[in-house]
Motif scaffolding. Structure first.
Motif, mmCIF file in Angstrom:
data_model
loop_
_atom_site.group_PDB
_atom_site.id
_atom_site.type_symbol
_atom_site.label_atom_id
_atom_site.label_comp_id
_atom_site.label_asym_id
_atom_site.label_seq_id
_atom_site.Cartn_x
_atom_site.Cartn_y
_atom_site.Cartn_z
ATOM 1 N N VAL A 39 39.655 42.195 46.341
ATOM 2 C CA VAL A 39 39.050 42.413 45.021
ATOM 3 C C VAL A 39 39.911 41.868 43.886
ATOM 4 O O VAL A 39 39.551 42.011 42.715
ATOM 5 C CB VAL A 39 38.763 43.910 44.779
ATOM 6 C CG1 VAL A 39 37.774 44.433 45.824
ATOM 7 C CG2 VAL A 39 40.044 44.742 44.777
ATOM 8 N N ALA A 40 41.053 41.250 44.201
ATOM 9 C CA ALA A 40 41.944 40.676 43.185
ATOM 10 C C ALA A 40 41.847 39.162 43.214
ATOM 11 O O ALA A 40 41.973 38.547 44.272
ATOM 12 C CB ALA A 40 43.387 41.106 43.428
ATOM 13 N N LEU A 41 41.615 38.559 42.065
ATOM 14 C CA LEU A 41 41.539 37.092 41.994
ATOM 15 C C LEU A 41 42.876 36.501 42.418
ATOM 16 O O LEU A 41 43.931 36.862 41.887
ATOM 17 C CB LEU A 41 41.188 36.654 40.581
ATOM 18 C CG LEU A 41 40.979 35.152 40.338
ATOM 19 C CD1 LEU A 41 39.964 34.926 39.210
ATOM 20 C CD2 LEU A 41 42.285 34.453 39.984
ATOM 21 N N HIS A 162 48.862 41.350 34.992
ATOM 22 C CA HIS A 162 47.681 40.573 34.605
ATOM 23 C C HIS A 162 46.765 40.293 35.804
ATOM 24 O O HIS A 162 46.225 39.195 35.937
ATOM 25 C CB HIS A 162 48.136 39.255 33.974
ATOM 26 C CG HIS A 162 47.142 38.624 33.040
ATOM 27 N ND1 HIS A 162 46.013 37.953 33.481
ATOM 28 C CD2 HIS A 162 47.110 38.549 31.686
ATOM 29 C CE1 HIS A 162 45.344 37.485 32.445
ATOM 30 N NE2 HIS A 162 45.995 37.841 31.335
ATOM 31 N N THR A 163 46.573 41.283 36.658
ATOM 32 C CA THR A 163 45.650 41.098 37.777
ATOM 33 C C THR A 163 44.211 41.092 37.285
ATOM 34 O O THR A 163 43.821 41.906 36.438
ATOM 35 C CB THR A 163 45.844 42.211 38.824
ATOM 36 O OG1 THR A 163 47.179 42.140 39.320
ATOM 37 C CG2 THR A 163 44.874 42.050 39.984
ATOM 38 N N TYR A 164 43.430 40.162 37.824
ATOM 39 C CA TYR A 164 41.988 40.086 37.558
ATOM 40 C C TYR A 164 41.250 40.768 38.703
ATOM 41 O O TYR A 164 41.574 40.557 39.879
ATOM 42 C CB TYR A 164 41.514 38.640 37.505
ATOM 43 C CG TYR A 164 41.982 37.789 36.361
ATOM 44 C CD1 TYR A 164 41.124 37.466 35.309
ATOM 45 C CD2 TYR A 164 43.269 37.250 36.335
ATOM 46 C CE1 TYR A 164 41.531 36.642 34.276
ATOM 47 C CE2 TYR A 164 43.682 36.426 35.304
ATOM 48 C CZ TYR A 164 42.807 36.129 34.272
ATOM 49 O OH TYR A 164 43.215 35.307 33.257
ATOM 50 N N PHE A 165 40.202 41.530 38.372
ATOM 51 C CA PHE A 165 39.462 42.276 39.374
ATOM 52 C C PHE A 165 37.976 41.929 39.378
ATOM 53 O O PHE A 165 37.366 41.734 38.312
ATOM 54 C CB PHE A 165 39.593 43.781 39.119
ATOM 55 C CG PHE A 165 40.982 44.320 39.312
ATOM 56 C CD1 PHE A 165 41.396 44.748 40.564
ATOM 57 C CD2 PHE A 165 41.872 44.398 38.252
ATOM 58 C CE1 PHE A 165 42.677 45.246 40.751
ATOM 59 C CE2 PHE A 165 43.148 44.894 38.433
ATOM 60 C CZ PHE A 165 43.552 45.320 39.681
ATOM 61 N N ASN A 166 37.427 41.866 40.569
ATOM 62 C CA ASN A 166 35.985 41.890 40.770
ATOM 63 C C ASN A 166 35.767 42.776 41.998
ATOM 64 O O ASN A 166 35.990 42.352 43.134
ATOM 65 C CB ASN A 166 35.410 40.493 40.996
ATOM 66 C CG ASN A 166 33.895 40.496 41.026
ATOM 67 O OD1 ASN A 166 33.277 41.469 41.456
ATOM 68 N ND2 ASN A 166 33.287 39.406 40.585
ATOM 69 N N LEU A 167 35.384 44.030 41.771
ATOM 70 C CA LEU A 167 35.332 45.011 42.845
ATOM 71 C C LEU A 167 34.215 44.734 43.845
ATOM 72 O O LEU A 167 34.193 45.357 44.924
ATOM 73 C CB LEU A 167 35.179 46.426 42.266
ATOM 74 C CG LEU A 167 36.353 46.931 41.425
ATOM 75 C CD1 LEU A 167 36.124 48.384 41.016
ATOM 76 C CD2 LEU A 167 37.678 46.793 42.153
#
Length: 339
Positions: A39-41, A162-167
């Motif tokens: 879920v982390a880019l 600065h983690t990007y998320f898309n669950l």
């Protein structure tokens, strides 16, 4: 040389950390029927972290966010910083902690400690500085990040991640389809250069997430177009002033949820502000894990931090870290399934 470290817990959750920028490369968690997805880019080619234009997953420092005019006053002296974002300094400049190799290793199979240094005067900031990042994963499905920094001169720190998320675990989907709750009744309005210009009430704006709401739905609300219209469509690149930091260990600052998969992430932090960047300007030519191409808003960045540009904003409160004083920032992600 770049190293990769893998944290695991008994529930099958895995977190991959890279020595480059102390960056979070992967967070693999289950959905409501037990399917595990990242879920982390993260980048397919690990070399992309060495000049990371998205700051994807990286530790941020010595200062997160923009410093207007690339200039700050510390203990009666003015320091001129490098300009790496127009006339401003972004995330500490060209030689920040996001782009360097960190040293370190596991203290045990659940905890990783990394360290790096910046010399006095790098990017204009004072002090020989030492930074430590501690990442731990427990069996309650909590990933805890503790960043500390110390300097031999009075200096300015504002550390974050600065983690990007898309669950959803599907980076071809729009991350603005996620639901967000934010414990904030005020947000930071920006000017056209994304510099803070006002602390304003969220009520009646697209930035009101006191009750859980789909992020994209904010585009349908009446609002100040300067905040989300000048970049050609709805976007967020704003700080949210948390209503309180009291009892932060038991009171989540925000909750992110993907209704389709059921995945949920609660964020606990001692920070007074959470900056959300909805990824409007993520390019469409980067190769992510699984050979998926990046695209605008394929993930959102979450940065728990002190107020950005606080030393230059009379309506925000900033802090100087004295020589020998230890600066600390704690961010905890608790992963689970929404009720």
């Amino acid at each position: 040389m770049q190293k990769e470290f893998l944290l695991k817990n008994k529930n099958g959750i895995e977190v991959a950390i890279l020595s480059t920028g102390a960056s979070v490369d992967k967070i693999v968690i289950p959905d409501k029927i037990g399917n595990f997805r990242d879920v982390a880019l993260g980048f397919e080619d690990k070399k992309d972290y060495m000049n990371n234009p998205l700051f994807a997953g990286s530790a941020l420092g010595p200062v997160a966010g923009r410093i207007s005019g690339a200039k700050i006053d510390i203990s009666g002296e003015t320091y001129h910083l490098t300009k790496n974002d127009g006339e401003n300094n972004l995330h500490g400049g060209f030689d920040n902690i996001s782009f360097v190799e960190w040293d370190g290793d596991f203290t045990d199979d659940r905890c990783l400690v990394l360290q790096t240094t910046l010399a006095d005067g790098v990017d204009g900031f004072p002090g020989n500085r030492t930074f430590t990042a501690k990442y731990s994963l427990d069996d309650d499905n909590c990933l805890t990040m503790v960043y500390t920094a110390v300097s031999d001169k009075d200096t300015y720190f504002n550390l974050s991640n600065h983690t990007y998320f898309n669950l959803s675990g599907d980076f071809s989907r729009n991350a603005l389809e996620q639901k967000m709750t934010m414990r904030a009744s005020k947000y930071i309005k920006n000017d056209s250069n994304n510099i803070p210009c006002e602390l304003a009430a969220v009520e009646g704006t697209p930035f009101d997430f006191r009750a859980s709401a789909v992020m994209q739905d904010g585009a349908n609300k009446d609002s100040d177009l300067q905040q989300n219209g000048y970049n050609n469509g709805f976007a967020i690149d704003n700080g949210f002033a948390l209503d309180s930091t009291t009892n932060w260990e038991n009171n989540p600052a925000m909750v992110l949820e993907d209704t389709q998969s059921g995945r949920q992430m609660k964020i606990f932090t001692d920070a007074e502000c959470v900056v959300i960047y909805s990824g409007k300007f993520i390019p469409d030519n980067m190769i992510l894990h699984g050979s998926v191409k990046s695209s605008p808003s394929c993930a959102i960045a979450i940065e728990a931090q002190d107020f950005p540009d606080a030393l230059n904003c009379p309506f925000l409160e900033g802090r100087i870290t004295k020589a020998g004083e230890v600066y600390t920032r704690t961010i905890r992600y608790k992963f689970g399934i929404a009720d």
